[in-house]
Design an enzyme around this catalytic site. Structure first.
Site, PDB file in Angstrom:
ATOM      1  N   ARG A 132       0.845  -1.186   0.000  1.00 20.44           N
ATOM      2  CA  ARG A 132       0.000   0.000   0.000  1.00 20.44           C
ATOM      3  C   ARG A 132       0.886   1.243   0.000  1.00 20.44           C
ATOM      4  NH1 ARG A 132      -1.817   0.772   4.406  1.00 20.44           N
ATOM      5  NH2 ARG A 132      -1.144  -1.075   5.533  1.00 20.44           N
TER       6      ARG A 132
ATOM      7  N   TYR B 116      -1.317  -3.554  -7.206  1.00 20.50           N
ATOM      8  CA  TYR B 116      -1.012  -4.328  -6.008  1.00 20.50           C
ATOM      9  C   TYR B 116      -2.132  -4.304  -4.955  1.00 20.50           C
ATOM     10  CZ  TYR B 116       0.831  -6.373  -1.938  1.00 20.50           C
ATOM     11  OH  TYR B 116       0.953  -7.218  -0.879  1.00 20.50           O
TER      12      TYR B 116
ATOM     13  N   LYS C   3      -9.455  -2.619   1.681  1.00 19.69           N
ATOM     14  CA  LYS C   3      -9.196  -1.475   2.542  1.00 19.69           C
ATOM     15  C   LYS C   3      -9.985  -0.233   2.088  1.00 19.69           C
ATOM     16  CE  LYS C   3      -6.865  -3.682   5.467  1.00 19.69           C
ATOM     17  NZ  LYS C   3      -5.652  -4.350   5.305  1.00 19.69           N
TER      18      LYS C   3
ATOM     19  N   HIS D  87     -10.403  -2.542  11.521  1.00 18.24           N
ATOM     20  CA  HIS D  87      -9.310  -3.390  11.028  1.00 18.24           C
ATOM     21  C   HIS D  87      -9.070  -4.499  12.052  1.00 18.24           C
ATOM     22  CE1 HIS D  87      -4.882  -3.387   9.332  1.00 18.24           C
ATOM     23  NE2 HIS D  87      -5.619  -4.310   8.771  1.00 18.24           N
TER      24      HIS D  87
ATOM     25  N   SER E 183      -1.129  -3.544  10.269  1.00 16.98           N
ATOM     26  CA  SER E 183      -0.771  -4.458   9.184  1.00 16.98           C
ATOM     27  C   SER E 183       0.501  -5.238   9.517  1.00 16.98           C
ATOM     28  CB  SER E 183      -0.560  -3.661   7.904  1.00 16.98           C
ATOM     29  OG  SER E 183      -1.737  -2.953   7.602  1.00 16.98           O
TER      30      SER E 183
ATOM     31  N   CYS F 224       1.036  -7.418  11.797  1.00 19.13           N
ATOM     32  CA  CYS F 224       1.299  -7.548  13.234  1.00 19.13           C
ATOM     33  C   CYS F 224       0.574  -8.732  13.862  1.00 19.13           C
ATOM     34  CB  CYS F 224       0.951  -6.263  13.965  1.00 19.13           C
ATOM     35  SG  CYS F 224       2.075  -4.916  13.583  1.00 19.13           S
TER      36      CYS F 224
ATOM     37  N   ASP G  64      -9.039  -9.953   8.977  1.00 16.07           N
ATOM     38  CA  ASP G  64      -8.539  -8.602   8.688  1.00 16.07           C
ATOM     39  C   ASP G  64      -9.540  -7.487   8.988  1.00 16.07           C
ATOM     40  OD1 ASP G  64      -6.194  -7.171   7.668  1.00 16.07           O
ATOM     41  OD2 ASP G  64      -7.455  -6.580   5.988  1.00 16.07           O
TER      42      ASP G  64
ATOM     43  N   ARG H  32       2.242 -12.127  -0.710  1.00 15.82           N
ATOM     44  CA  ARG H  32       0.950 -12.525  -0.132  1.00 15.82           C
ATOM     45  C   ARG H  32       0.331 -13.717  -0.839  1.00 15.82           C
ATOM     46  NH1 ARG H  32      -1.491  -8.849   4.011  1.00 15.82           N
ATOM     47  NH2 ARG H  32       0.167  -7.329   4.301  1.00 15.82           N
TER      48      ARG H  32
HETATM   49  P1  GTP Z   1      -2.114  -7.752   7.400  1.00 16.25           P
HETATM   50  O1  GTP Z   1      -2.606  -8.808   6.478  1.00 16.25           O
HETATM   51  O2  GTP Z   1      -1.059  -6.888   6.782  1.00 16.25           O
HETATM   52  O3  GTP Z   1      -3.202  -6.924   7.986  1.00 16.25           O
HETATM   53  O4  GTP Z   1      -1.255  -8.496   8.568  1.00 16.25           O
HETATM   54  P2  GTP Z   1      -1.711  -9.356   9.844  1.00 16.25           P
HETATM   55  O5  GTP Z   1      -2.015  -8.450  10.987  1.00 16.25           O
HETATM   56  O6  GTP Z   1      -2.731 -10.350   9.466  1.00 16.25           O
HETATM   57  O7  GTP Z   1      -0.319 -10.093  10.229  1.00 16.25           O
HETATM   58  P3  GTP Z   1       0.101 -11.635  10.108  1.00 16.25           P
HETATM   59  O8  GTP Z   1      -0.720 -12.523  10.974  1.00 16.25           O
HETATM   60  O9  GTP Z   1       0.198 -11.972   8.674  1.00 16.25           O
HETATM   61  O10 GTP Z   1       1.573 -11.603  10.748  1.00 16.25           O
HETATM   62  C1  GTP Z   1       2.597 -10.834  10.209  1.00 16.25           C
HETATM   63  C2  GTP Z   1       3.917 -11.182  10.820  1.00 16.25           C
HETATM   64  O11 GTP Z   1       3.861 -11.200  12.237  1.00 16.25           O
HETATM   65  C3  GTP Z   1       4.420 -12.543  10.399  1.00 16.25           C
HETATM   66  O12 GTP Z   1       5.784 -12.418  10.051  1.00 16.25           O
HETATM   67  C4  GTP Z   1       4.270 -13.391  11.620  1.00 16.25           C
HETATM   68  O13 GTP Z   1       5.232 -14.404  11.667  1.00 16.25           O
HETATM   69  C5  GTP Z   1       4.423 -12.400  12.758  1.00 16.25           C
HETATM   70  N1  GTP Z   1       3.648 -12.824  13.954  1.00 16.25           N
HETATM   71  C6  GTP Z   1       2.332 -13.112  14.000  1.00 16.25           C
HETATM   72  N2  GTP Z   1       1.946 -13.497  15.231  1.00 16.25           N
HETATM   73  C7  GTP Z   1       3.058 -13.428  16.004  1.00 16.25           C
HETATM   74  C8  GTP Z   1       3.315 -13.706  17.385  1.00 16.25           C
HETATM   75  O14 GTP Z   1       2.431 -14.071  18.168  1.00 16.25           O
HETATM   76  N3  GTP Z   1       4.594 -13.510  17.817  1.00 16.25           N
HETATM   77  C9  GTP Z   1       5.588 -13.095  16.988  1.00 16.25           C
HETATM   78  N4  GTP Z   1       6.812 -12.934  17.499  1.00 16.25           N
HETATM   79  N5  GTP Z   1       5.386 -12.847  15.670  1.00 16.25           N
HETATM   80  C10 GTP Z   1       4.148 -13.007  15.185  1.00 16.25           C
HETATM   81  C1  SPV Z   2      -2.819  -4.580   5.237  1.00 15.50           C
HETATM   82  O1  SPV Z   2      -1.839  -3.948   4.817  1.00 15.50           O
HETATM   83  O2  SPV Z   2      -3.358  -4.315   6.344  1.00 15.50           O
HETATM   84  C2  SPV Z   2      -3.348  -5.708   4.447  1.00 15.50           C
HETATM   85  C3  SPV Z   2      -2.848  -5.882   3.078  1.00 15.50           C
HETATM   86  O3  SPV Z   2      -4.209  -6.433   4.914  1.00 15.50           O
HETATM   87  S1  SPV Z   2      -3.569  -4.792   1.953  1.00 15.50           S
HETATM   88  O4  SPV Z   2      -4.708  -5.445   1.329  1.00 15.50           O
HETATM   89  O5  SPV Z   2      -2.540  -4.497   0.944  1.00 15.50           O
HETATM   90  O6  SPV Z   2      -4.006  -3.598   2.634  1.00 15.50           O
HETATM   91 MN    MN Z   3      -4.748  -5.772   7.100  1.00 14.61          MN
END
Ligand code: GTP
Ligand code: SPV
Ligand code: MN
Length: 585
Positions: free
Chosen positions: A69, A197, A206, A226, A248, A250, A277, A369
């Site tokens: 983004r 993208y 979003k 979110h 994002s 996290c 999400d 992704r």
């Molecule tokens: P978006 O799709 O961008 O909104 O991201 P999201 O919030 O769904 O994050 P996602 O679950 O894909 O995790 C992103 C990163 O955080 C990855 O590299 C994971 O390995 C890391 N991660 C997720 N949960 C944990 C956790 O409990 N501990 C740690 N140390 N890392 C974590």
């Molecule tokens: C985020 O960045 O929080 C996502 C990926 O879930 S995107 O669809 O690119 O916003």
């Molecule tokens: Mn997201």
């Protein structure tokens, strides 16, 4: 093929502007998927993956400058600047239409224009809303097919109504200098140009389900957040639902699909995924807050996804999935860093170059992704498409904080919880372009997604609190505290269930807590550590410690942040003052 006159007129209007060679109305059929897939493969836009190992899966690479983004190129376009507020880029509405009109003029010459009707939310649910996205990208069509309820069903739901979000997208020349993602909340419209993208172009996600929907939610008395949605089933078979807002990359997808630690699974605990999400939340007739996941698929971060960290996500992607910017193996399968599989001797990296282990670059882009149908997730909840949603017992905020925030704490009240969300901060990630690892305030994990003035957004949260007879309790978590060597202290992932179970006990009034200046903290012994070898009660004590000096600095930064908002509700100021007082500062 469709009879809605408002849709027809609008499509005619954008076709006149963009001048495509041809217009294709999407119906969402299997025949359509096959036809478009074939075409995308023949032009090289998509690569067919190994159909034995990954049936129905496709591979796509975006331009190197188009991998996340772009918050600095994302605009809220309203008549008055104040309605976009201090956290958004603003452009005056008529100026934005004129500027983008020039870019869209003839942008689809020689190309096919696809008209994608889609629903955000379960079909015919009172939560749900219809959008139409017009695009010149097959990649967008195939992704929207997975991420939304797409095609004829959306037109059936729309009927004769003029009430749909008008999304116009062209990949244009993918020129980053001319890239713009513009939102017109006053007109229910989104215009996006020169990107191909994810969040910039899958306009249902979003752009609609958060930026436009947050604006509509305020007007109509509901919330677009979110947030992931998950259900936790106890050994008695009772299921409680919680939502969690993390910025994002996290950990939302991971928490939404977590696997209980072995000892908990044996006892009969289960975790059910409703969404990973976005949550749309409404007050139910029973006085509780109810949530639906407006999406139909997961657009998840690939790197780090392994059978150890998130088996449910990995298993979801074994068929009918589109992979974007991961690495490609000789055998036409996919690979990414920390997949739990050793890197093959040779790969084609996300830029299309040959890659060997140890060559010094990443094979997959950190924000690469997968786009996968939610229904394929082994942990998908039986309620995930319930048109009434699921009742929410607790809401959780969280971010990446190496220090400061303890593992978990509970807010004293709804308004205090809103303050905790409003002042939350997190280290930035690769999900948006720009520096990574910098602490920034990200209220409710919505900083890039609030479609209106942030002060009004906080006020809407406060108002909702007054209207919900039986509101969820609000908590804050931090899985990312590090030790002096920069290593994460808390094991995270499935073990996060231990924290969620404390949260649910609090909600049920089954456990006491320690009252501290920042909120209620667990007694260390109340976090169940059964089966955890490397963590003992002293580690938990450390994870729950609140350092006074760090917090003195924290409130200073909170004040600085909040002082930028001229529409800040009095309740938030009061909560700030109360915190300062409790800290004895
Ligand atoms: P978006 O799709 O961008 O909104 O991201 P999201 O919030 O769904 O994050 P996602 O679950 O894909 O995790 C992103 C990163 O955080 C990855 O590299 C994971 O390995 C890391 N991660 C997720 N949960 C944990 C956790 O409990 N501990 C740690 N140390 N890392 C974590
Ligand atoms: C985020 O960045 O929080 C996502 C990926 O879930 S995107 O669809 O690119 O916003
Ligand atoms: Mn997201």
């Amino acid at each position: 093929m469709y009879n809605n006159i408002h849709v027809k007129n609008w499509v005619e209007e954008v076709a006149k502007l963009t001048q495509p060679a041809e217009i294709v109305w999407c119906d969402g059929s299997e025949e359509e998927r096959e036809r478009l897939t074939k075409e995308a493969i023949s032009t090289g836009e998509m690569i067919e993956l190994n159909q034995e190992e990954l049936p129905g899966c496709l591979y796509h690479r975006t331009a190197e400058n188009d991998v996340a983004r772009v918050e600095h190129l994302t605009f809220i376009c309203t008549t008055e600047k104040d309605d976009a507020g201090p956290t958004n880029n603003w452009m005056e509405k008529t100026l934005a239409y004129a500027k983008l009109g020039t870019l869209f003029n003839g942008a689809m010459k020689g190309r096919t224009m696809y008209v994608i009707p889609y629903i955000m939310g379960p079909a015919f649910s009172s939560f749900s809303k219809v959008g139409i996205e017009v695009t010149d990208s097959i990649y967008v069509v195939l992704n929207m097919r997975i991420m939304t309820r797409m095609g004829k069903i959306a037109m059936d739901m729309l009927g004769d109504s003029p009430n749909f979000v008008r999304g116009l997208h062209s990949k244009g020349t993918v020129d980053p200098e001319k890239r713009m993602i513009c939102h017109f909340p006053e007109d229910n419209a989104i215009w996006s140009i020169n990107s191909a993208y994810g969040g910039n172009v899958l306009l249902g996600k979003k752009c609609f389900a958060l930026r436009i929907a947050s604006y509509l939610g305020r007007k109509e008395g509901w919330m677009a957040e979110h947030m992931l949605i998950l259900g936790i089933e106890n050994p008695k078979g009772e299921i409680k639902y919680v939502t969690a807002a993390f910025p994002s990359a996290c950990g939302k997808t991971n928490l939404a699909m977590m696997v209980p630690p072995e000892s908990f699974a044996k006892e009969g605990y289960k975790v059910w995924t409703v969404g990973d999400d976005i949550a749309w939340l409404r007050i139910g007739e029973d006085g509780r807050l109810w949530a639906v996941n407006p999406e139909a698929g997961f657009f998840g971060v690939a790197p780090g996804t392994s059978m150890k960290s998130n088996p449910n996500a990995l298993l979801t992607t074994k068929k009918n999935t589109i992979f974007t910017n991961v690495a490609l193996t000789e055998n036409k399968t996919v690979w990414w860093e920390n997949m739990g599989v050793e890197a093959p001797d040779k790969l084609i990296d996300w830029k299309g170059n040959e890659w060997t282990p140890g060559c010094g670059t990443k094979a997959a882009h950190p924000n690469s992704r997968f786009t996968a149908p939610a229904c394929q997730c082994p942990s998908i909840s039986s309620e995930w498409e319930n048109p009434a949603g699921v009742p929410i017992s607790a809401m959780i905020f969280g971010g990446r904080r190496a220090k400061v925030a303890p593992l978990v704490y509970q807010s004293f009240s709804w308004n205090h919880g809103v303050f905790v969300g409003a002042t939350m901060a997190s280290e930035t990630t690769a999900a948006a372009t720009g520096a990574v690892g910098v602490v920034r305030r990200d209220p409710m994990a919505m900083l890039p997604f609030i479609g209106y003035n942030v002060g009004d957004y906080f006020a809407h949260w406060i108002e909702m609190g007054k209207k919900i007879p039986n509101p969820p309790a609000i908590f804050n978590v931090n899985w990312f505290r590090t030790d002096d060597n920069g290593k994460f202290i808390w094991p995270g992932f499935g073990d996060n269930l231990r924290v969620i179970l404390w949260i649910l006990k609090r909600v049920a009034g089954e456990v006491d807590a320690v009252e501290t200046p920042i909120g209620y903290l667990p007694k260390p012994e109340d976090i169940d550590l059964t089966g955890l070898d490397d963590i003992n009660i002293d580690t938990i004590k450390e994870l729950l410690s609140i350092d006074k000096e760090t917090w003195a600095q924290e409130v200073k930064e909170q004040k600085e942040f909040l002082s930028k908002f001229d529409r800040l509700p009095a309740e938030i100021k009061d909560e700030y003052e109360a915190l300062v007082k409790r800290l004895g500062l």
